[in-house]
Design an enzyme around this catalytic site. Sequence first.
Site, PDB file in Angstrom:
ATOM      1  N   ILE B 130       0.852  -1.194   0.000  1.00 26.64           N
ATOM      2  CA  ILE B 130       0.000   0.000   0.000  1.00 26.64           C
ATOM      3  C   ILE B 130       0.879   1.232   0.000  1.00 26.64           C
ATOM      4  O   ILE B 130       1.622   1.469   0.954  1.00 26.64           O
ATOM      5  CB  ILE B 130      -0.893   0.027   1.265  1.00 26.64           C
ATOM      6  CG1 ILE B 130      -1.700  -1.263   1.374  1.00 26.64           C
ATOM      7  CG2 ILE B 130      -1.790   1.253   1.262  1.00 26.64           C
ATOM      8  CD1 ILE B 130      -2.336  -1.452   2.743  1.00 26.64           C
ATOM      9  N   GLY B 131       0.797   2.034  -1.043  1.00 28.08           N
ATOM     10  CA  GLY B 131       1.629   3.232  -1.127  1.00 28.08           C
ATOM     11  C   GLY B 131       0.826   4.483  -0.850  1.00 28.08           C
ATOM     12  O   GLY B 131       0.530   5.259  -1.760  1.00 28.08           O
ATOM     13  N   SER B 133       1.078   6.434   2.693  1.00 26.69           N
ATOM     14  CA  SER B 133       1.772   7.380   3.579  1.00 26.69           C
ATOM     15  C   SER B 133       3.064   7.916   2.969  1.00 26.69           C
ATOM     16  O   SER B 133       3.755   7.229   2.216  1.00 26.69           O
ATOM     17  CB  SER B 133       2.119   6.685   4.892  1.00 26.69           C
ATOM     18  OG  SER B 133       0.969   6.133   5.455  1.00 26.69           O
ATOM     19  N   GLU B 249      -9.999  -2.133   3.516  1.00 27.37           N
ATOM     20  CA  GLU B 249      -8.836  -2.314   4.386  1.00 27.37           C
ATOM     21  C   GLU B 249      -9.211  -2.380   5.864  1.00 27.37           C
ATOM     22  O   GLU B 249      -8.551  -3.040   6.652  1.00 27.37           O
ATOM     23  CB  GLU B 249      -7.849  -1.155   4.161  1.00 27.37           C
ATOM     24  CG  GLU B 249      -6.647  -1.215   5.091  1.00 27.37           C
ATOM     25  CD  GLU B 249      -5.530  -0.237   4.719  1.00 27.37           C
ATOM     26  OE1 GLU B 249      -5.605   0.378   3.650  1.00 27.37           O
ATOM     27  OE2 GLU B 249      -4.586  -0.115   5.508  1.00 27.37           O
TER      28      GLU B 249
HETATM   29  C1  FAD Z   1       3.172  -1.255  11.347  1.00 26.41           C
HETATM   30  C2  FAD Z   1       2.746  -0.224  10.385  1.00 26.41           C
HETATM   31  C3  FAD Z   1       2.568  -0.546   9.063  1.00 26.41           C
HETATM   32  C4  FAD Z   1       2.188   0.426   8.146  1.00 26.41           C
HETATM   33  N1  FAD Z   1       2.063   0.071   6.842  1.00 26.41           N
HETATM   34  C5  FAD Z   1       1.744   1.027   5.927  1.00 26.41           C
HETATM   35  C6  FAD Z   1       1.695   0.697   4.551  1.00 26.41           C
HETATM   36  O1  FAD Z   1       1.903  -0.451   4.155  1.00 26.41           O
HETATM   37  N2  FAD Z   1       1.402   1.677   3.670  1.00 26.41           N
HETATM   38  C7  FAD Z   1       1.141   2.961   4.064  1.00 26.41           C
HETATM   39  O2  FAD Z   1       0.861   3.793   3.213  1.00 26.41           O
HETATM   40  N3  FAD Z   1       1.216   3.310   5.365  1.00 26.41           N
HETATM   41  C8  FAD Z   1       1.505   2.374   6.309  1.00 26.41           C
HETATM   42  N4  FAD Z   1       1.577   2.714   7.635  1.00 26.41           N
HETATM   43  C9  FAD Z   1       1.428   4.108   8.004  1.00 26.41           C
HETATM   44  C10 FAD Z   1       0.139   4.460   8.720  1.00 26.41           C
HETATM   45  O3  FAD Z   1      -0.905   4.532   7.804  1.00 26.41           O
HETATM   46  C11 FAD Z   1       0.385   5.813   9.426  1.00 26.41           C
HETATM   47  O4  FAD Z   1       1.255   5.542  10.502  1.00 26.41           O
HETATM   48  C12 FAD Z   1      -0.856   6.473   9.928  1.00 26.41           C
HETATM   49  O5  FAD Z   1      -1.685   6.861   8.866  1.00 26.41           O
HETATM   50  C13 FAD Z   1      -0.525   7.690  10.807  1.00 26.41           C
HETATM   51  O6  FAD Z   1       0.365   8.557  10.209  1.00 26.41           O
HETATM   52  P1  FAD Z   1       1.695   9.011  10.971  1.00 26.41           P
HETATM   53  O7  FAD Z   1       2.393   7.816  11.454  1.00 26.41           O
HETATM   54  O8  FAD Z   1       2.401   9.944  10.096  1.00 26.41           O
HETATM   55  O9  FAD Z   1       1.179   9.790  12.270  1.00 26.41           O
HETATM   56  P2  FAD Z   1       0.629  11.273  12.352  1.00 26.41           P
HETATM   57  O10 FAD Z   1      -0.386  11.514  11.319  1.00 26.41           O
HETATM   58  O11 FAD Z   1       1.767  12.227  12.441  1.00 26.41           O
HETATM   59  O12 FAD Z   1      -0.115  11.220  13.754  1.00 26.41           O
HETATM   60  C14 FAD Z   1       0.558  11.156  15.020  1.00 26.41           C
HETATM   61  C15 FAD Z   1      -0.509  11.160  16.099  1.00 26.41           C
HETATM   62  O13 FAD Z   1      -1.302  12.343  16.002  1.00 26.41           O
HETATM   63  C16 FAD Z   1      -2.651  12.010  15.828  1.00 26.41           C
HETATM   64  N5  FAD Z   1      -3.281  12.972  14.925  1.00 26.41           N
HETATM   65  C17 FAD Z   1      -2.897  13.304  13.672  1.00 26.41           C
HETATM   66  N6  FAD Z   1      -3.746  14.199  13.148  1.00 26.41           N
HETATM   67  C18 FAD Z   1      -4.700  14.417  14.074  1.00 26.41           C
HETATM   68  C19 FAD Z   1      -5.877  15.224  14.129  1.00 26.41           C
HETATM   69  N7  FAD Z   1      -6.259  15.978  13.109  1.00 26.41           N
HETATM   70  N8  FAD Z   1      -6.608  15.172  15.236  1.00 26.41           N
HETATM   71  C20 FAD Z   1      -6.253  14.396  16.288  1.00 26.41           C
HETATM   72  N9  FAD Z   1      -5.173  13.619  16.297  1.00 26.41           N
HETATM   73  C21 FAD Z   1      -4.402  13.635  15.205  1.00 26.41           C
HETATM   74  C22 FAD Z   1      -2.647  10.626  15.242  1.00 26.41           C
HETATM   75  O14 FAD Z   1      -3.869   9.956  15.480  1.00 26.41           O
HETATM   76  C23 FAD Z   1      -1.492   9.992  15.969  1.00 26.41           C
HETATM   77  O15 FAD Z   1      -1.912   9.581  17.229  1.00 26.41           O
HETATM   78  C24 FAD Z   1       1.955   1.750   8.575  1.00 26.41           C
HETATM   79  C25 FAD Z   1       2.104   2.072   9.929  1.00 26.41           C
HETATM   80  C26 FAD Z   1       2.517   1.115  10.826  1.00 26.41           C
HETATM   81  C27 FAD Z   1       2.686   1.514  12.254  1.00 26.41           C
END
Ligand code: FAD
Lengths: 376, 383
Positions: B130-131, B133, B249
């Site tokens: 999945i591309g 993030s 998903e």
């Molecule tokens: C094990 C694992 C596998 C993954 N695999 C994939 C993958 O295959 N492909 C892919 O595309 N992505 C993948 N991801 C990424 C995942 O989708 C992101 O981690 C997720 O969408 C959150 O983004 P971030 O980590 O940048 O956190 P951030 O968006 O920076 O958020 C950090 C914290 O702030 C909170 N937050 C953010 N915005 C708000 C808001 N507006 N209001 C309140 N709280 C907020 C979040 O809920 C979180 O608690 C994976 C993540 C993990 C941990």
Amino acid sequence: MNTTDHAQDGSADEVAGIVLDQFERLLAQHLSPHVLAACDGAVGGAAWPADLWRALADSGLPLALVPEAADGIGLEASTAARLIRRCGQAALPLPLPETIVGAALWAAAGGGALDGALTLVPAGSPVRITQRADGFVLDGRTAQVPWGGSVAVLLVDAIDAAGVRHLVRIRAPGTVRDTRHNLAGEPRDALDLTGCAVAAADVRTVPDWIVEGGVGSVAAAGAFARAQQMVGAMETCLASALDHVRERQQFGRPLAKFQAIQHMLAEAAGHVAAATASADLAAACWGDPRFVLATAIAKARCGEAAGHVAEICHQLHGAMGFTQEHPLHRATRRLWSWRDEFGSDALWQEWIGRAVCAGGGAALWPMLVRLRAGAG
Amino acid sequence: MQSFRFSAEKLPAEAEAARAAVRAFLDSEVEAARFVPHRTSWTTFDAAFSRRAGAAGFIGLTMPEAYGGHACSGLVRFVVTEEMLAAGAPCGAHWIADRQSGPQILRHGTESAKRAILPRICRGECAFGIGMSEPNSGSDLAAVRTRAVRDGDDWVINGSKIWTTNAHQVDYLLALVRTGEPGPDRHGGLTQFIIDMAAPGVTVRPILDLSGHHEFNEVFFTDYRVPDAMMVGVEGAGWELVTEELAFERSGPDRFLSDYRLLVELVDRIGPEPDRFQAVETGRMVAQLTALLGMSASVARLLDQGIVPGVEAALVKDVGNSFERAVPEIARRLVPVEPSLTAQGEAFREALGGVTLRAPSFTLRGGTREVLRGVIARGLGLR
Ligand SMILES: Cc1cc2nc3c(=O)[nH]c(=O)nc-3n(C[C@H](O)[C@H](O)[C@H](O)COP(=O)(O)OP(=O)(O)OC[C@H]3O[C@@H](n4cnc5c(N)ncnc54)[C@H](O)[C@@H]3O)c2cc1C
């Protein structure tokens, strides 16, 4: 018009729609805030809304879950469950849920159709039954019997000298020892059944699908009803909270616009959705050997949800929700009562947990599958 | 109040028949020691297992026969996936393709992409990642910057994706990239493309997770060329498409059965005569799990009817993730052990150790708890 007329021709969905519509009309006609207050024992009310009961009885609704062959409406259990949820949603101050499930249980035990309002005697201290030349006699004191002093018929699980349970219909209840109320002001009476005589026709073998692991059939039926009622009351709480946060303004905007508020409601909605799914499963298992386990799960899950939903919704309503004037308490005081009636969530959780541990880890998945087979 | 579209109908007979078939397959696999029941079922990448599962007919169940699928209902797939998870089968090499990328390509891909890719997915020979993030686009997915620029019949992509699970071992990514301006609602100008990981211009850098395990990655695109035929949906419609993909998903039983084996091992560790505390807590978890199974099957049914149940899917994932996160917390209170990854032979200690280290990811991957609650709130009419 009597709903039983429709059962013969229409499809199950049509009949369900007709019955539910009819119930809506009766509620709109008879269940005013004034009636609710007059029936609330917590503030000195003690009315039995006789007009409403008569209208319900005339419509045939108390026999919703009794098969047509036994002169009932013969609704599917999922539809009967919707009726019972509606009772919970509306805070109906009558034992219609008890009557719907009790009448169906009695019919399932081969007892035929029942007349009048019915209640279910919770499994507190056991009721004993002894055979005599002219019938049977009971021995036991019961407490917290819903509307015990007002109804025509009581259903109780009574145990004979050999330890066998019988389903017993009591048409001439013993003396009311004491009239009390649950937190919602619904009558919960203590009855003395000592010396109460019952005819042979009023003693039935408990249907085998509703006997499991020491749980009485009446207790299981009561737990089923309360689980469905809790779903309805939680829907009322959630709807009220949603209305409130959209209307109430603070800091220059509706509360609904604050993320903290949105997340609280999302969490409450998750509990309501999960509780509903568990109650749906129990309804799908009515009349089959999975019923007690599915009901245990529903009562446990709905009870847990009820605590969270009541807490969150009160928080969202602020001080206004803490008043007698605002109707939120009609739902939340019932949730706090119903959680513990016919077995608390912890009691049912323990029962499920013991069954699961006795089976071992490998048996858990087959159990989860069996529960849902043919029930989605 | 707007009510949710959960329902409780019966599982069709074909679903129950599929259950018997997949159980027979899984039993034969375990008997021949071809896999050891694994605690991270759907993220354990085992290409050989996926090929055997494909050959046995358990992948691409809902795909049309013309593309190598089995034309079954979503409830058949639901039953097969929950059985795979309960058995701890190593499904990582086909899970994403089967769950979301394949269905997405079927609905919106070009005919040539469907012909080239779907039959291979159904055979269990083609893995997807999945591309979505990016380094600066996590929860705020609309902020993606990786850009595709048209060049003749091709698009040229530059930028990077991050946290891409299994990027180092998959054949393709389904990527969301920028092809135009975001517009006032910020949802415009996004498009999905199928990225061939074997083509030039893509490089993968491993990222180790907190336990030292290599599962996710960063993926860089340098003048990577992708033909028009690999575009999914129409140009600029990526946001709607990705919303649809997320309903697939988020709603499956993988959202609460990630570590089902821990619950099994906990029950065995407690033994047949639990004390009251153990019985109460075990019963509570089983009641929660039963409700989740019902909710999730309901969403499978909605997806089958062509409905995009975004809110219901978010509810399944949010309630499901809370359950998954609670299980290890409850387990450690019921049985006093120190979790460990190297407690050879002590299954329960190892299970608890593994889950403790994985649990933080449950409420992040696939949309964080906070994002899901926002989606639910929108469904409740609050936003
Ligand atoms: C094990 C694992 C596998 C993954 N695999 C994939 C993958 O295959 N492909 C892919 O595309 N992505 C993948 N991801 C990424 C995942 O989708 C992101 O981690 C997720 O969408 C959150 O983004 P971030 O980590 O940048 O956190 P951030 O968006 O920076 O958020 C950090 C914290 O702030 C909170 N937050 C953010 N915005 C708000 C808001 N507006 N209001 C309140 N709280 C907020 C979040 O809920 C979180 O608690 C994976 C993540 C993990 C941990």
